[in-house]
Design a protein around this motif. Structure first.
Motif, PDB file in Angstrom:
ATOM      1  N   ASN A  33      43.872  51.367  35.745  1.00  6.73           N
ATOM      2  CA  ASN A  33      44.278  51.436  34.279  1.00  6.73           C
ATOM      3  C   ASN A  33      43.522  52.391  33.490  1.00  6.73           C
ATOM      4  O   ASN A  33      42.341  52.181  33.308  1.00  6.73           O
ATOM      5  CB  ASN A  33      44.260  50.237  33.516  1.00  6.73           C
ATOM      6  CG  ASN A  33      44.779  50.005  32.004  1.00  6.73           C
ATOM      7  OD1 ASN A  33      45.285  50.874  31.645  1.00  6.73           O
ATOM      8  ND2 ASN A  33      44.414  49.114  31.520  1.00  6.73           N
ATOM      9  N   LYS A  41      43.779  53.801  30.590  1.00  4.47           N
ATOM     10  CA  LYS A  41      44.040  53.456  29.152  1.00  4.47           C
ATOM     11  C   LYS A  41      44.076  54.551  28.484  1.00  4.47           C
ATOM     12  O   LYS A  41      44.755  55.598  28.869  1.00  4.47           O
ATOM     13  CB  LYS A  41      42.449  52.657  28.703  1.00  4.47           C
ATOM     14  CG  LYS A  41      42.094  51.435  29.545  1.00  4.47           C
ATOM     15  CD  LYS A  41      41.228  50.603  28.966  1.00  4.47           C
ATOM     16  CE  LYS A  41      41.047  49.600  29.937  1.00  4.47           C
ATOM     17  NZ  LYS A  41      40.216  48.427  29.494  1.00  4.47           N
ATOM     18  N   HIS A  87      48.523  43.197  28.632  1.00  5.05           N
ATOM     19  CA  HIS A  87      47.049  43.593  28.815  1.00  5.05           C
ATOM     20  C   HIS A  87      46.021  42.930  27.614  1.00  5.05           C
ATOM     21  O   HIS A  87      46.862  42.861  26.467  1.00  5.05           O
ATOM     22  CB  HIS A  87      46.725  44.981  28.817  1.00  5.05           C
ATOM     23  CG  HIS A  87      45.210  45.548  29.333  1.00  5.05           C
ATOM     24  ND1 HIS A  87      44.188  45.470  28.214  1.00  5.05           N
ATOM     25  CD2 HIS A  87      44.780  45.805  30.470  1.00  5.05           C
ATOM     26  CE1 HIS A  87      43.158  45.501  29.049  1.00  5.05           C
ATOM     27  NE2 HIS A  87      43.294  45.729  30.296  1.00  5.05           N
ATOM     28  N   GLU A 108      42.567  38.727  34.283  1.00  2.00           N
ATOM     29  CA  GLU A 108      41.401  39.592  33.691  1.00  2.00           C
ATOM     30  C   GLU A 108      40.650  38.733  32.527  1.00  2.00           C
ATOM     31  O   GLU A 108      41.296  38.717  31.494  1.00  2.00           O
ATOM     32  CB  GLU A 108      42.123  40.824  32.976  1.00  2.00           C
ATOM     33  CG  GLU A 108      42.579  41.639  33.917  1.00  2.00           C
ATOM     34  CD  GLU A 108      42.843  43.312  33.604  1.00  2.00           C
ATOM     35  OE1 GLU A 108      42.339  44.163  34.553  1.00  2.00           O
ATOM     36  OE2 GLU A 108      43.149  43.317  32.397  1.00  2.00           O
ATOM     37  N   ALA A 125      35.204  39.868  30.626  1.00  2.29           N
ATOM     38  CA  ALA A 125      34.706  40.734  31.628  1.00  2.29           C
ATOM     39  C   ALA A 125      35.057  42.116  31.781  1.00  2.29           C
ATOM     40  O   ALA A 125      34.713  43.005  32.350  1.00  2.29           O
ATOM     41  CB  ALA A 125      34.823  40.245  32.876  1.00  2.29           C
ATOM     42  N   ILE A 126      35.979  42.391  30.874  1.00  3.10           N
ATOM     43  CA  ILE A 126      36.710  43.628  30.692  1.00  3.10           C
ATOM     44  C   ILE A 126      35.772  44.627  29.889  1.00  3.10           C
ATOM     45  O   ILE A 126      35.368  44.562  28.642  1.00  3.10           O
ATOM     46  CB  ILE A 126      38.131  43.516  29.834  1.00  3.10           C
ATOM     47  CG1 ILE A 126      39.080  42.802  30.709  1.00  3.10           C
ATOM     48  CG2 ILE A 126      38.677  44.890  29.570  1.00  3.10           C
ATOM     49  CD1 ILE A 126      40.406  42.423  30.102  1.00  3.10           C
ATOM     50  N   GLY A 127      35.516  45.767  30.621  1.00  2.34           N
ATOM     51  CA  GLY A 127      34.666  47.020  29.924  1.00  2.34           C
ATOM     52  C   GLY A 127      33.269  46.489  29.639  1.00  2.34           C
ATOM     53  O   GLY A 127      32.508  47.137  28.732  1.00  2.34           O
ATOM     54  N   GLY A 159      38.106  43.077  35.778  1.00  2.00           N
ATOM     55  CA  GLY A 159      37.015  43.073  34.685  1.00  2.00           C
ATOM     56  C   GLY A 159      35.843  43.538  35.374  1.00  2.00           C
ATOM     57  O   GLY A 159      35.237  42.710  36.268  1.00  2.00           O
ATOM     58  N   SER A 160      35.607  44.864  34.927  1.00  2.00           N
ATOM     59  CA  SER A 160      34.410  45.395  35.588  1.00  2.00           C
ATOM     60  C   SER A 160      34.193  45.427  37.097  1.00  2.00           C
ATOM     61  O   SER A 160      33.033  45.389  37.440  1.00  2.00           O
ATOM     62  CB  SER A 160      33.227  44.894  34.914  1.00  2.00           C
ATOM     63  OG  SER A 160      33.264  44.777  33.481  1.00  2.00           O
ATOM     64  N   LEU A 200      42.876  45.128  39.378  1.00  2.00           N
ATOM     65  CA  LEU A 200      43.195  46.081  38.241  1.00  2.00           C
ATOM     66  C   LEU A 200      41.907  46.658  37.760  1.00  2.00           C
ATOM     67  O   LEU A 200      41.133  45.627  37.277  1.00  2.00           O
ATOM     68  CB  LEU A 200      43.997  45.094  37.163  1.00  2.00           C
ATOM     69  CG  LEU A 200      44.549  46.126  35.967  1.00  2.00           C
ATOM     70  CD1 LEU A 200      45.512  47.193  36.371  1.00  2.00           C
ATOM     71  CD2 LEU A 200      45.509  44.986  35.174  1.00  2.00           C
ATOM     72  N   GLY A 207      39.417  49.221  35.151  1.00  2.00           N
ATOM     73  CA  GLY A 207      39.595  50.093  34.205  1.00  2.00           C
ATOM     74  C   GLY A 207      38.615  51.151  34.284  1.00  2.00           C
ATOM     75  O   GLY A 207      39.032  52.259  34.654  1.00  2.00           O
ATOM     76  N   GLY A 208      37.606  51.112  33.465  1.00  2.00           N
ATOM     77  CA  GLY A 208      36.639  51.985  33.860  1.00  2.00           C
ATOM     78  C   GLY A 208      36.476  52.910  34.926  1.00  2.00           C
ATOM     79  O   GLY A 208      36.350  53.857  35.295  1.00  2.00           O
TER      80      GLY A 208
HETATM   81  C1  PEP Z   1      41.277  46.390  32.413  1.00  2.00           C
HETATM   82  O1  PEP Z   1      40.941  47.023  31.291  1.00  2.00           O
HETATM   83  O2  PEP Z   1      42.088  46.174  32.714  1.00  2.00           O
HETATM   84  C2  PEP Z   1      39.716  46.471  33.099  1.00  2.00           C
HETATM   85  C3  PEP Z   1      39.857  45.653  34.166  1.00  2.00           C
HETATM   86  O3  PEP Z   1      38.739  47.240  32.454  1.00  2.00           O
HETATM   87  P1  PEP Z   1      37.375  47.225  33.064  1.00  2.00           P
HETATM   88  O4  PEP Z   1      37.436  47.473  34.576  1.00  2.00           O
HETATM   89  O5  PEP Z   1      36.640  48.556  32.508  1.00  2.00           O
HETATM   90  O6  PEP Z   1      36.681  46.257  32.851  1.00  2.00           O
END
Ligand code: PEP
Length: 246
Positions: free
Chosen positions: A9, A11, A94, A164, A168-170, A208-209, A228, A230-231
């Motif tokens: 993702n 973003k 999300h 998620e 834990a997200i970002g 989540g990270s 899934l 993100g960063g």
């Molecule tokens: C997300 O936003 O879906 C996500 C999991 O972000 P991150 O991996 O950066 O925590």
């Protein structure tokens, strides 16, 4: 047997030059991976991404879609428009959509119906905040997010659920493999009660990270079928390490 799935993702990140380099590095670094791979760029980069991914194992998805098929909805993007651009997946619900755009389960359920109707495979995101976990409400929240979006759907083909935890997200904090497995098993048990869902065959992603360094121990858990991301999806080396762990 559920095939692993790793979804990036992106973003609201990137530029044409960034997308070109990231996808060249990602596609160039793929080996004999077994996992299914998708990337979800911002809307304006989807056409570029589908063109660069054509003929490769990487497919493209959207990060959201409208709850209606067409009409006077300024700024919205219909699921069929994502299909026109070559998308196969769409992320829905999300936590950033829930948090910054006030999306509630009824709207997310309508988006999901529109996505499936158009032929997209939906990735429904669920997860509790830190406060909800600390209050012992994590399972109640996740169950209500699942039921709110999935009950009374006419067609749930291709459904994927992403757990998620918002905390834990970002943040660099990851649920422990045991915490994640416990919630994934709970989600699977909730899915058993949703008509039209084959709970045993539905893929459950953790988000989540996730990074190269923690992916393997998460994927080792029996109810975690992928991630899934993100960063770490913005860095080809990290994303490849996650794919290779899957
Ligand atoms: C997300 O936003 O879906 C996500 C999991 O972000 P991150 O991996 O950066 O925590």
């Amino acid at each position: 047997m559920r095939r692993s799935l790793v979804v990036g993702n992106w973003k609201m990140n990137g530029s044409e030059a960034f997308v070109e380099k990231l996808l060249a590095d990602l596609i160039g670094g793929l080996s004999e991976q077994q996992a299914e791979i998708a990337v979800c760029p911002g809307y304006v980069h989807i056409a570029q991404a589908t063109s660069l991914c054509a003929g490769t194992p990487v497919v493209v998805g959207g990060q959201d879609c409208s709850h209606v098929q067409s009409g006077a909805y300024t700024g919205e993007v219909a699921a069929a428009m994502l299909c026109d651009l070559g998308c196969q997946w769409v992320i829905l619900g999300h936590s950033e959509r829930r948090q910054y755009h006030g999306e509630l389960s009824a709207l997310i359920g309508a988006k999901l119906a529109a996505a499936v109707e158009a032929g997209l495979r939906p990735i429904l995101c669920v997860g509790e905040t830190r406060e909800q976990r600390e209050n012992g409400d994590a399972e109640t929240i996740v169950a209500s997010q699942l039921r709110g979006a999935l009950l009374e759907q006419a067609n749930l083909s291709g459904l994927v659920v992403a757990y998620e935890p918002v905390w834990a997200i970002g943040t660099g904090l990851t649920a422990s493999p045991e915490q994640a497995q416990e919630m994934h098993a709970f989600i699977r048990s909730c899915l058993e009660e949703i008509p039209g869902v084959d709970a045993g065959a539905t893929r459950l992603l953790y988000g989540g990270s996730v990074k190269g360094a923690n992916a393997a121990e998460l994927f080792f858990q029996p109810d975690i079928d992928g991630a899934l991301v993100g960063g770490a999806a913005l860095d080809a080396t990290e994303f490849l390490a996650i794919i290779n762990a899957a």
